[in-house]
Structure formats: structure tokens, C-alpha cells
Design a protein around this motif. Sequence first.
Motif, PDB file in Angstrom:
ATOM      1  N   HIS A 178     -70.721 -23.651  -0.683  1.00  0.00           N
ATOM      2  CA  HIS A 178     -72.165 -23.583  -1.537  1.00  0.00           C
ATOM      3  C   HIS A 178     -71.973 -22.903  -2.834  1.00  0.00           C
ATOM      4  N   GLU A 181     -76.739 -18.729  -4.364  1.00  0.00           N
ATOM      5  CA  GLU A 181     -78.018 -18.667  -3.833  1.00  0.00           C
ATOM      6  C   GLU A 181     -78.850 -17.491  -4.247  1.00  0.00           C
ATOM      7  N   PRO A 211     -79.458 -24.435  -6.447  1.00  0.00           N
ATOM      8  CA  PRO A 211     -80.335 -23.304  -5.855  1.00  0.00           C
ATOM      9  C   PRO A 211     -81.400 -22.979  -6.785  1.00  0.00           C
ATOM     10  N   VAL A 241     -82.283 -21.623  -1.408  1.00  0.00           N
ATOM     11  CA  VAL A 241     -80.917 -21.682  -0.652  1.00  0.00           C
ATOM     12  C   VAL A 241     -80.372 -23.087  -1.337  1.00  0.00           C
ATOM     13  N   ASP A 242     -79.071 -23.013  -1.164  1.00  0.00           N
ATOM     14  CA  ASP A 242     -78.136 -24.332  -1.519  1.00  0.00           C
ATOM     15  C   ASP A 242     -77.908 -25.374  -0.250  1.00  0.00           C
ATOM     16  N   VAL A 269     -77.256 -18.100   5.657  1.00  0.00           N
ATOM     17  CA  VAL A 269     -78.350 -17.385   4.822  1.00  0.00           C
ATOM     18  C   VAL A 269     -79.169 -16.710   5.555  1.00  0.00           C
TER      19      VAL A 269
END
Length: 462
Positions: A178, A181, A211, A241-242, A269
Motif C-alpha cells: 500500500h 495513508e 489515499p 486509507v489505501d 489499518v
Amino acid sequence: MPVSPHQGVSLLDGWFPLTLQILAAVVLVVAVGWRTRRWRLLWFPIAVVVAVGGAWAVHLYFDSEGLATDPAPWQLWVWVGLSIGALAVLVLGFTTARWWRRGVTLVAVLLTVLTTSVILNQWVGYYPTLSAAWGAITAGPLPDQVSASALPSLRSTARTKGAVVPMTTTDSISHFAHRTEYVYLPPAWFRGATPPALPVVMMIAGEFNTPSDWIRTGDAISIADTYAAKHGGEAPVLAFVDAGGSFNNDTECVNGPRGNVATHLTDEVRPAVISQFHTASTAAQWGIVGWSMGGTCSVDLTVMHPDLFSSYVDIAGDAAPVAGTAAQSVQRLFGGNASAAASFDPTTVMARHGPYVGVSARYEEADQKGMPRWRGNHAFHGGGKHAPGGQQGGAGAGLGGRGDGGTNDQSQAAATLCADNREVDITCTIDTRPGRHSWQFAAGALQDTLPWISHQIGVEAS
């Protein structure tokens, strides 16, 4: 101090998009020129055929990938063709053209591609202004961004605005690669020697995403600050978030070949937000707001994990994870595993789970009846009457397989899901307002629903 992404030269309407189209067309005409008889009778017709064929091929690719259920504006396909044609003119006429015409043709290629990008952006309302686009391209600072290391020095301060902080999240469980974030911390978070355990809203963007999209394009920080100012500095922590890992990775927040995104969001997360920012941890104080693909994610994550989330806002999402046709979706998202697909189908999940306790849902849908059709620059005000900046109306529609267009797929999805909600004791409401499937509609929906979800997760009592 970074410029607000909603200030400056507009990419959605006004003088800039129209001027760019006129300039690109003029330069392309000069690049084509009259030239030789052979050029006029052979190479230029070939360039035209390449342009038309290329535009048609791109159109077919859009359809095959399910990138848009609502038809794209015809202007987009015209400029796709002109961009391909300009490149063909450059290649086919390079050896015989004079040096200055080569230079002009190269400029024509750049201008037509740029114009195509602006037309595409007008369709979806991705970057409202030049400053927003420049900030995203250059990875410039986000509004009110501070580093995590600066947070201790900001404790016990009376802030009038919140702060955006990059968040450190792992991929040790999901192995999902990812991007960075972020979290938004409201003014109330900075009061006193230790942070209060504030409720949290997870913010999920659409299929084509970063994000920071909710921040740069969805105006989330300004909306949250405005809400906080009306509630004595109280507002939820927002976790951006991603859900993609890359800009064009349509994961639908499931676990599958495109990444174990569901696991990343629930097992990596969420714990990171709680541990790093000392937020509330109970499901009753966690909600989700999702736009387009993110709306589908908000439903799925909540009904699959009522022990983690208790409320969601689905802004123009689908009835289930989708990445093309039904067969394509199962193949692309789940590697052809129908059982895995069923495990992420909200209707199936709710039926298997049975009655829920303390879970609530809200659906925000765009109604295009009476809305002006897409008409180039001047058309994109897709947030409805509540859109930030006073913009009204709107025609940004449909990229990402979620254009509600004349089919009203998302409205039908909301009606189906809300009926399923009620069968299992999830309270739900559907709010339909004028607008198109654009980021401007998403921003307006967030402005309308932030008070609702804040109340659901107990911001006033935090």
C-alpha cells in the motif's frame, strides 16, 4: 501554506478548458499543414484512419473492462482520436517535414493529450483546479499537514483547525503493498496532556484513487473542520486509507488476486489508528464513508465485520463488488473462485449472519433527472446544491464502472441493499439528490452525511 485545492484556476469549467481546446486545435491544424501532394493523398489519410481506429479501440477497451456504465461524453472520444492522430502525423510526416513543423507537431501531440486529460477530468471531476492537480502530481503537502513527530509539541493547544498526519501501517499480515495513508485529527484531539479516545470514520475513495483523494478532491478536511467548528472542536478522526495500492487497481476492498485489501483495512489499518492515535476501539465508535467503489467497500466491510464497524455511508456504490460483467468480476477479483465471491457479496453475507445489533446504514444516490447533459466546460458542478464552494447541478458521470447514468444502477443497488438491511435489523435510509457520479457529488454527500455518521458513532458523547 498550501493553497486550497478548491481555489485557483478551474479545470472543470470556466476559461481554461475552452482555451486549451482552441489552442490545441489551432496548433494541430498548423502541424498538419498543406505539405506535398503525396502527403495530402497518402500519409494524411492514413493518419486519419489511425486516429479513428485508435479512438474506437480505446472505446472498446473501456467497454471490455467495464470502466464506465454511463457513456462517456463524445468530446472525450474526439480528443482521444485527435491525440492519436497528432502522434500519427508526427511519425508519418517526420522525415519529410521541415524542422519547424516537426516542432509544432510535437507541441500538437502534447496539447491534444493534455486536452484529452482535461476532458476526462471534467467527466469525473477528479481535480477541481490546477492547484489540486499540481499538488497531486508533485506530491505536495496536504491541507493542514503535519508530521507525526510534531504531534507531541502540539498537545494542549487550542487549535481552530484539525491536522492531517501521515500514518505508518504495516503489510505483514495482508502482504498488500500500500501507499502512505493519512489521518485527520480534529481540534479536540489536541486538548490536554493525552489524546481523548475519539470515534473514527474510515474514508475509502473510488476505483481510480490515491489515499489523499478524499483530501485533495473530496474537500474532506474543510468539511470536517467546519463540522468541528460547529461542535466545539469535536469531530471524528478520519482515516484515509489505501484501497488500491496503485492508481488503477480496482480491488473492491476484497481479498483476491489484486491484493488482500480487506485484511489490510481490518487487521492492519484499524489497529494502527487505534494504537498510534489513541482513538476509540469499539465497533460502536467506528464507521465507514465510501464513494463509488469505496461505497461498495463500506457495505461489505461493515456487514462482514459488525464487531469492528457499526455504521456506514455508501455514496453511489454497487450492490456487490464489481469489475466488469458478473463473470469478469469473479475472475478478476477472486481468480474465478465463486465461493470467495459469495463470501464478499453483501446480500449473501447478511442472510448468513442473521439479525445485527446496533448497525446503521445510509445510502447517498445521485438523481440525474432534470440535470443538464454533459456540455464541455461549464458542465461540471456535480455536487448538487450542497456541494462545497456553492457549485450546483453537475454532469461528471460514471468513470470506474459506476456511472449511474440512465440506468440508475446505484439507486437500484441502494434499494436492494436497504431492503436486505431491514431484513436483518440494520436500520437504513436512502437520500437521493440531484447530481452526477462525480467527485463533486461525493463531496456534497460527505458534507450532508458527516453529521449523521458522527452522531451514530457517538462524537457528541466522546
